[in-house]
Design a protein around this motif. Sequence first.
Motif, PDB file in Angstrom:
ATOM      1  N   ILE A 227       0.840  -1.204   0.000  1.00 21.06           N
ATOM      2  CA  ILE A 227       0.000   0.000   0.000  1.00 21.06           C
ATOM      3  C   ILE A 227       0.872   1.251   0.000  1.00 21.06           C
ATOM      4  O   ILE A 227       0.621   2.207  -0.753  1.00 21.06           O
ATOM      5  CB  ILE A 227      -0.947  -0.013   1.222  1.00 21.06           C
ATOM      6  CG1 ILE A 227      -1.968  -1.156   1.082  1.00 21.06           C
ATOM      7  CG2 ILE A 227      -1.654   1.327   1.370  1.00 21.06           C
ATOM      8  CD1 ILE A 227      -2.847  -1.337   2.303  1.00 21.06           C
ATOM      9  N   ASP A 228       1.899   1.241   0.857  1.00 28.47           N
ATOM     10  CA  ASP A 228       2.803   2.393   0.892  1.00 28.47           C
ATOM     11  C   ASP A 228       3.491   2.581  -0.451  1.00 28.47           C
ATOM     12  O   ASP A 228       3.675   3.720  -0.915  1.00 28.47           O
ATOM     13  CB  ASP A 228       3.853   2.195   1.989  1.00 28.47           C
ATOM     14  CG  ASP A 228       3.245   2.239   3.385  1.00 28.47           C
ATOM     15  OD1 ASP A 228       2.143   2.804   3.528  1.00 28.47           O
ATOM     16  OD2 ASP A 228       3.872   1.707   4.324  1.00 28.47           O
ATOM     17  N   ARG A 229       3.863   1.444  -1.066  1.00 21.12           N
ATOM     18  CA  ARG A 229       4.531   1.537  -2.359  1.00 21.12           C
ATOM     19  C   ARG A 229       3.581   2.117  -3.417  1.00 21.12           C
ATOM     20  O   ARG A 229       3.968   2.965  -4.231  1.00 21.12           O
ATOM     21  CB  ARG A 229       5.018   0.148  -2.780  1.00 21.12           C
ATOM     22  CG  ARG A 229       5.968   0.162  -3.966  1.00 21.12           C
ATOM     23  CD  ARG A 229       6.466  -1.234  -4.290  1.00 21.12           C
ATOM     24  NE  ARG A 229       7.214  -1.810  -3.199  1.00 21.12           N
ATOM     25  CZ  ARG A 229       6.778  -2.798  -2.424  1.00 21.12           C
ATOM     26  NH1 ARG A 229       5.591  -3.322  -2.621  1.00 21.12           N
ATOM     27  NH2 ARG A 229       7.520  -3.270  -1.448  1.00 21.12           N
ATOM     28  N   GLU A 230       2.305   1.651  -3.371  1.00 19.24           N
ATOM     29  CA  GLU A 230       1.321   2.188  -4.325  1.00 19.24           C
ATOM     30  C   GLU A 230       1.074   3.672  -4.074  1.00 19.24           C
ATOM     31  O   GLU A 230       0.948   4.458  -5.024  1.00 19.24           O
ATOM     32  CB  GLU A 230       0.015   1.402  -4.206  1.00 19.24           C
ATOM     33  CG  GLU A 230       0.118  -0.036  -4.722  1.00 19.24           C
ATOM     34  CD  GLU A 230      -1.180  -0.791  -4.542  1.00 19.24           C
ATOM     35  OE1 GLU A 230      -2.125  -0.195  -3.969  1.00 19.24           O
ATOM     36  OE2 GLU A 230      -1.257  -1.956  -4.966  1.00 19.24           O
ATOM     37  N   GLU A 231       0.990   4.038  -2.777  1.00 20.01           N
ATOM     38  CA  GLU A 231       0.790   5.456  -2.467  1.00 20.01           C
ATOM     39  C   GLU A 231       1.973   6.286  -2.952  1.00 20.01           C
ATOM     40  O   GLU A 231       1.797   7.393  -3.476  1.00 20.01           O
ATOM     41  CB  GLU A 231       0.595   5.630  -0.960  1.00 20.01           C
ATOM     42  CG  GLU A 231      -0.734   5.076  -0.451  1.00 20.01           C
ATOM     43  CD  GLU A 231      -0.883   5.253   1.045  1.00 20.01           C
ATOM     44  OE1 GLU A 231       0.117   5.655   1.683  1.00 20.01           O
ATOM     45  OE2 GLU A 231      -1.978   4.996   1.575  1.00 20.01           O
ATOM     46  N   ASP A 232       3.175   5.735  -2.761  1.00 15.78           N
ATOM     47  CA  ASP A 232       4.355   6.454  -3.246  1.00 15.78           C
ATOM     48  C   ASP A 232       4.315   6.599  -4.765  1.00 15.78           C
ATOM     49  O   ASP A 232       4.652   7.668  -5.307  1.00 15.78           O
ATOM     50  CB  ASP A 232       5.630   5.718  -2.828  1.00 15.78           C
ATOM     51  CG  ASP A 232       5.856   5.768  -1.321  1.00 15.78           C
ATOM     52  OD1 ASP A 232       5.307   6.693  -0.683  1.00 15.78           O
ATOM     53  OD2 ASP A 232       6.579   4.902  -0.798  1.00 15.78           O
ATOM     54  N   ASP A 238       1.292  11.843  -9.299  1.00 12.32           N
ATOM     55  CA  ASP A 238       0.684  13.166  -9.118  1.00 12.32           C
ATOM     56  C   ASP A 238       1.730  14.264  -9.269  1.00 12.32           C
ATOM     57  O   ASP A 238       1.470  15.300  -9.911  1.00 12.32           O
ATOM     58  CB  ASP A 238       0.026  13.251  -7.736  1.00 12.32           C
ATOM     59  CG  ASP A 238      -1.187  12.332  -7.625  1.00 12.32           C
ATOM     60  OD1 ASP A 238      -1.742  11.967  -8.684  1.00 12.32           O
ATOM     61  OD2 ASP A 238      -1.565  11.976  -6.486  1.00 12.32           O
ATOM     62  N   MET A 239       2.886  14.024  -8.654  1.00 14.43           N
ATOM     63  CA  MET A 239       3.944  15.018  -8.781  1.00 14.43           C
ATOM     64  C   MET A 239       4.376  15.161 -10.236  1.00 14.43           C
ATOM     65  O   MET A 239       4.602  16.276 -10.728  1.00 14.43           O
ATOM     66  CB  MET A 239       5.140  14.614  -7.913  1.00 14.43           C
ATOM     67  CG  MET A 239       4.874  14.684  -6.413  1.00 14.43           C
ATOM     68  SD  MET A 239       6.282  14.113  -5.428  1.00 14.43           S
ATOM     69  CE  MET A 239       7.508  15.338  -5.870  1.00 14.43           C
ATOM     70  N   GLY A 240       4.466  14.005 -10.936  1.00  8.51           N
ATOM     71  CA  GLY A 240       4.831  14.071 -12.350  1.00  8.51           C
ATOM     72  C   GLY A 240       3.780  14.805 -13.165  1.00  8.51           C
ATOM     73  O   GLY A 240       4.101  15.590 -14.070  1.00  8.51           O
ATOM     74  N   ARG A 241       2.482  14.524 -12.808  1.00 12.07           N
ATOM     75  CA  ARG A 241       1.397  15.195 -13.521  1.00 12.07           C
ATOM     76  C   ARG A 241       1.438  16.707 -13.258  1.00 12.07           C
ATOM     77  O   ARG A 241       1.247  17.524 -14.164  1.00 12.07           O
ATOM     78  CB  ARG A 241       0.059  14.602 -13.072  1.00 12.07           C
ATOM     79  CG  ARG A 241      -1.101  14.967 -13.963  1.00 12.07           C
ATOM     80  CD  ARG A 241      -2.371  14.266 -13.510  1.00 12.07           C
ATOM     81  NE  ARG A 241      -2.256  12.823 -13.621  1.00 12.07           N
ATOM     82  CZ  ARG A 241      -2.153  11.995 -12.581  1.00 12.07           C
ATOM     83  NH1 ARG A 241      -2.139  12.481 -11.359  1.00 12.07           N
ATOM     84  NH2 ARG A 241      -2.064  10.699 -12.762  1.00 12.07           N
TER      85      ARG A 241
END
Length: 298
Positions: A227-232, A238-241
Amino acid sequence: MVKLDDRLFEILSTITQNHLTFKTFLVSCFTSNDKRIQKFVMAFYKYGGIADVINTWSDNLVLPDHLVEALPAAAAFVVKHARDELKVASSDRKLRLAANNVTSAKAKGIKLRYVENRLKLTAPTVHVLLTGLASINKVRSATPIVSTIASILIFSCSRKANYHQMVTGLQLFNEGASRKLIGIYSKVGMSVSYRTAMRGLNSLTKDAQQQLRDHGERLDMNRDEDIDREEDMDREEDMGREEDMDREEDMDREEDMDREEDMDREVDMDREVDMDREEDLGLEECLDRERDIEYPGP
C-alpha cells in the motif's frame, strides 16, 4: 652381545631374588609414590606403554584360563570410564529437548548422524565400543544402531537428555500409537512418557500457532508495504502530472510572451513604417517647396 631374552631373564631373576613375583613387581611399580620409580612409570604412560601392552597382551593371550580372569577386569575398566563419559554426554544441551520448548524445526525427525557426532565429542570411548559391536554386519550402516543405543544409555543417566526420545514419542503419537505402546517404548528408554509427549505436542501446537501469527504479521507488513509503495507511486505520478502541468503552463506562458513580443515587434515595425512614410512625405514636401522656390510660377 647379550641377547634380549638373556637380559630379561637376569631382570626377572633379580626380581625373584628380592622375594617379589612379577605381578607384585608391576603392581608395586605402578602404585609406588617414590619419585625415582614414578619417573619410569610416567615415561611408560607418556610413550603409549599401556596401549602397546594391551595390544600385545591381546594378540598373544591364547589360553582360555587367561581370558576368564582378564576380560571381566578389562570390561570393568571400560565400563567405569564409559559411565563417566555418558554422564558428560547427558549434560550436553544439544541432546536435550524440553517438553515446553518443542518446535516444528526441532521435531522434524531424528538426526541420527547428528547424535552420533555429538557422541564422538562427549563420549569417544562409548562411541568406539558401540561402533565396534554394531559393525558386525559391514553391509548395514552402524549409525542408526550406535545413535539409538547411545541415546538410550544417555537418557538412563539423565531424563533431560531426551532429544531422541522426545522426537520418537511425537512420531509415535503422530502415527496413532496407543498410550500403552508409547509407555512400552518409554520403559525401555526409546521414548518419553505419554504425558511428556502430550506436553511436547502442546508446545508444538503453540509453536505452529505462533508461526501462523508471524506469517499473518508478515503478510500484513507486506500488504502495508505494498500500500505504501502504491501510495508512493501515486504520489510520484501526481507530482509528475503536476510537473507536466507546470511545464505546459510555462510553455503556454512562454508562447504568450512570444506572441506579445511578436505583436510588439509588429507594432514597432508598423510605427517605423509610419515614421518612414511620414519622413518620406516630409521630404517630398520639402522638395516641392524647394522646387517652388527655384521655379516660381508665372
